[in-house]
Design a protein around this motif. Sequence first.
Motif, PDB file in Angstrom:
ATOM      1  N   ARG A  33      42.817  45.201  50.676  1.00  0.00           N
ATOM      2  CA  ARG A  33      43.475  46.286  49.874  1.00  0.00           C
ATOM      3  C   ARG A  33      43.745  45.534  48.352  1.00  0.00           C
ATOM      4  O   ARG A  33      44.790  45.060  48.029  1.00  0.00           O
ATOM      5  N   GLN A  34      42.518  45.519  47.593  1.00  0.00           N
ATOM      6  CA  GLN A  34      42.507  44.999  46.456  1.00  0.00           C
ATOM      7  C   GLN A  34      41.915  46.048  45.345  1.00  0.00           C
ATOM      8  O   GLN A  34      41.192  46.771  45.573  1.00  0.00           O
ATOM      9  N   ASN A  76      51.212  47.327  48.767  1.00  0.00           N
ATOM     10  CA  ASN A  76      50.448  45.962  49.476  1.00  0.00           C
ATOM     11  C   ASN A  76      49.006  46.030  48.907  1.00  0.00           C
ATOM     12  O   ASN A  76      47.980  46.318  49.664  1.00  0.00           O
ATOM     13  N   VAL A  77      49.058  46.006  47.758  1.00  0.00           N
ATOM     14  CA  VAL A  77      47.691  45.909  46.771  1.00  0.00           C
ATOM     15  C   VAL A  77      47.566  44.554  46.077  1.00  0.00           C
ATOM     16  O   VAL A  77      48.616  44.216  45.477  1.00  0.00           O
ATOM     17  N   ARG A 115      38.654  47.969  46.537  1.00  0.00           N
ATOM     18  CA  ARG A 115      38.928  49.364  47.171  1.00  0.00           C
ATOM     19  C   ARG A 115      38.951  50.169  45.815  1.00  0.00           C
ATOM     20  O   ARG A 115      38.699  51.442  45.928  1.00  0.00           O
ATOM     21  N   ARG A 190      47.556  53.937  44.635  1.00  0.00           N
ATOM     22  CA  ARG A 190      47.798  54.166  46.008  1.00  0.00           C
ATOM     23  C   ARG A 190      46.783  55.152  46.595  1.00  0.00           C
ATOM     24  O   ARG A 190      46.602  54.908  47.829  1.00  0.00           O
ATOM     25  N   MET A 193      43.545  53.522  47.730  1.00  0.00           N
ATOM     26  CA  MET A 193      43.482  52.307  48.479  1.00  0.00           C
ATOM     27  C   MET A 193      43.288  52.982  49.850  1.00  0.00           C
ATOM     28  O   MET A 193      42.889  52.169  50.893  1.00  0.00           O
ATOM     29  N   ASP A 194      43.440  54.256  49.930  1.00  0.00           N
ATOM     30  CA  ASP A 194      43.078  55.148  51.469  1.00  0.00           C
ATOM     31  C   ASP A 194      42.109  56.085  51.499  1.00  0.00           C
ATOM     32  O   ASP A 194      41.968  56.729  52.371  1.00  0.00           O
TER      33      ASP A 194
END
Length: 199
Positions: A33-34, A76-77, A115, A190, A193-194
Amino acid sequence: MAVGSWKGEPLHRLFPRIDLSQDAIYPFFDRPRQAYIFAKYLRLFLEEPYILRSDSGAVEDRVETDVFSKLSEDANVTFLASMAHNAEGLSPPKGIVQLPRLGRTEFREALANNRVVVGLGNPALSPTPWEALCMGVPFINPVFDWDRDHPEDRTKWNAQQNGVMYLCLDEPHVYHVKCGDRAGFEQAVRKAMDSPIDR
């Protein structure tokens, strides 16, 4: 031959040729998660346009901001950058991990394993966002000028990478964030990331 049109005018812009034959491509959910900060120089945090500029315009707000550290904790990045320290006495904002200076091969390897790539506002007309997109890494594109009466009229926008607007690239490939919109910036990170993208 025109490749499209923008504001009623034909586009003849040449986009960079990207050769990915030697690059590793990482499956999206195998990547950490970067978020990679797109800046070669630390001074880009001080120059206009800047994606996280504050209403006060204070330079101190740019390097002493806690936006990156808070987002690192809350979402959480890990924010990464490989910047030359060419601004005396200046360190990256809290929450950004400073990598050593990277050669071209190492840079592309690092880029592919993120990401999202985060634009700060400069430099313009770089191949880096295009390379990232070709590797399946989305780009956060700072918009620094727009019509305040019609803020969603993209024909009045100016951004770090106008080419991605000309091609009408949008989420989840490109997240257009107006400079100063910290909530919009956080939301874009955010989401990215997903939200895997195709290459």
